[in-house]
Design a protein around this motif. Sequence first.
Motif, PDB file in Angstrom:
ATOM      1  N   LEU A 129      -4.411  -7.703  -4.155  1.00 58.36           N
ATOM      2  CA  LEU A 129      -5.444  -6.672  -4.026  1.00 58.36           C
ATOM      3  C   LEU A 129      -5.789  -6.405  -2.564  1.00 58.36           C
ATOM      4  O   LEU A 129      -6.018  -5.256  -2.170  1.00 58.36           O
ATOM      5  CB  LEU A 129      -6.698  -7.091  -4.795  1.00 58.36           C
ATOM      6  N   THR A 130      -5.809  -7.471  -1.765  1.00 60.06           N
ATOM      7  CA  THR A 130      -6.092  -7.299  -0.339  1.00 60.06           C
ATOM      8  C   THR A 130      -4.995  -6.484   0.337  1.00 60.06           C
ATOM      9  O   THR A 130      -5.276  -5.577   1.135  1.00 60.06           O
ATOM     10  CB  THR A 130      -6.221  -8.669   0.357  1.00 60.06           C
TER      11      THR A 130
ATOM     12  N   GLY B 276       0.808  -1.215   0.000  1.00 62.10           N
ATOM     13  CA  GLY B 276       0.000   0.000   0.000  1.00 62.10           C
ATOM     14  C   GLY B 276       0.837   1.259   0.000  1.00 62.10           C
ATOM     15  O   GLY B 276       0.487   2.256  -0.643  1.00 62.10           O
TER      16      GLY B 276
ATOM     17  N   CYS C 216       2.353   1.731  -3.586  1.00 63.22           N
ATOM     18  CA  CYS C 216       1.280   2.137  -4.507  1.00 63.22           C
ATOM     19  C   CYS C 216       0.856   3.581  -4.247  1.00 63.22           C
ATOM     20  O   CYS C 216       0.591   4.342  -5.185  1.00 63.22           O
ATOM     21  CB  CYS C 216       0.083   1.207  -4.360  1.00 63.22           C
ATOM     22  N   SER C 217       0.812   3.963  -2.983  1.00 63.93           N
ATOM     23  CA  SER C 217       0.388   5.319  -2.632  1.00 63.93           C
ATOM     24  C   SER C 217       1.384   6.371  -3.094  1.00 63.93           C
ATOM     25  O   SER C 217       1.009   7.514  -3.361  1.00 63.93           O
ATOM     26  CB  SER C 217       0.181   5.429  -1.120  1.00 63.93           C
TER      27      SER C 217
ATOM     28  N   THR D  96      -3.373   0.805   1.960  1.00 64.64           N
ATOM     29  CA  THR D  96      -3.632   2.206   1.611  1.00 64.64           C
ATOM     30  C   THR D  96      -4.528   2.913   2.631  1.00 64.64           C
ATOM     31  O   THR D  96      -4.794   4.109   2.483  1.00 64.64           O
ATOM     32  CB  THR D  96      -4.301   2.319   0.221  1.00 64.64           C
ATOM     33  N   LEU D  97      -4.969   2.210   3.654  1.00 64.26           N
ATOM     34  CA  LEU D  97      -5.834   2.843   4.652  1.00 64.26           C
ATOM     35  C   LEU D  97      -5.098   3.965   5.391  1.00 64.26           C
ATOM     36  O   LEU D  97      -5.647   5.051   5.600  1.00 64.26           O
ATOM     37  CB  LEU D  97      -6.353   1.801   5.647  1.00 64.26           C
TER      38      LEU D  97
ATOM     39  N   PHE E 196      -9.973   6.880  -4.912  1.00 64.08           N
ATOM     40  CA  PHE E 196      -9.805   5.544  -4.351  1.00 64.08           C
ATOM     41  C   PHE E 196     -11.124   4.776  -4.313  1.00 64.08           C
ATOM     42  O   PHE E 196     -11.141   3.585  -4.045  1.00 64.08           O
ATOM     43  CB  PHE E 196      -9.222   5.630  -2.938  1.00 64.08           C
TER      44      PHE E 196
ATOM     45  N   TRP F 181      -3.000  -4.372  -1.117  1.00 73.15           N
ATOM     46  CA  TRP F 181      -3.101  -2.992  -1.603  1.00 73.15           C
ATOM     47  C   TRP F 181      -4.196  -2.240  -0.853  1.00 73.15           C
ATOM     48  O   TRP F 181      -3.984  -1.114  -0.396  1.00 73.15           O
ATOM     49  CB  TRP F 181      -3.401  -2.987  -3.105  1.00 73.15           C
ATOM     50  N   TRP F 182      -5.364  -2.855  -0.718  1.00 75.57           N
ATOM     51  CA  TRP F 182      -6.491  -2.183  -0.070  1.00 75.57           C
ATOM     52  C   TRP F 182      -6.190  -1.886   1.399  1.00 75.57           C
ATOM     53  O   TRP F 182      -6.381  -0.762   1.869  1.00 75.57           O
ATOM     54  CB  TRP F 182      -7.747  -3.049  -0.189  1.00 75.57           C
ATOM     55  N   MET F 183      -5.705  -2.899   2.116  1.00 78.50           N
ATOM     56  CA  MET F 183      -5.407  -2.710   3.535  1.00 78.50           C
ATOM     57  C   MET F 183      -4.262  -1.717   3.732  1.00 78.50           C
ATOM     58  O   MET F 183      -4.286  -0.889   4.648  1.00 78.50           O
ATOM     59  CB  MET F 183      -5.039  -4.054   4.174  1.00 78.50           C
TER      60      MET F 183
END
Length: 201
Positions: free
Chosen positions: A170-171, A28, A31-32, A177-178, A200, A173-175
């Motif tokens: 994907l998981t 994350g 990616c951010s 980026t929080l 987002f 990445w999602w977690m």
Amino acid sequence: MGLELTSWEFSTLITRWLLYAGVAGSVGGICSLYLLKAHRGLQGALLKYALFAVLLAITSAFGHFFVRVGAVLEEGVSGMFEPDIVSIIWNSAVGEALLLRVLGLFLLLVALVFLWRKRKLTATWVEPGAGVAWLGFFGLLLTATSYTEAGHAVSQSWIFQLVLVVHLSLTAWWMGTLYPLWLACHRLASAEAHAVLHRFG
């Protein structure tokens, strides 16, 4: 009567969750750096976050391995480094998964250190660039693939393993980026933060 965990089971659980958190933060965070690169003031904080996460992941990966070694003998900390047991587990699927995982995390670390060094030399915002992106991509791919090298995934078809790799990526990445999203909401102007959240989804 409630479920009671032994100290080894508890240690295994903790190191595993720390590893998951570290991997998610690494993915994350990198990616951010691209998704939020228009907001240059966030780059320093995002780099620190990603570096901390990847170091946590590497440390936890090794910690989890040695805890599993110790759980075999149950003879305290010294049992975690028993050469014969270390060798046996290292040469098993667990060791293969660890090697692949650490290699992937190392690529992520190299990408981040390169960017950190470049930022320190210029003392300003730097473009992440394609090199960091490719290192990050292959690092993520190896790290996610490592989870197909041990456990129930080993006996599954390549399609199942491919879906698992995509799902884990994907998981993560999602977690991961929080925190960057939280950071954006607290450091950017209201309109900018709203635009980031909208992007987002």
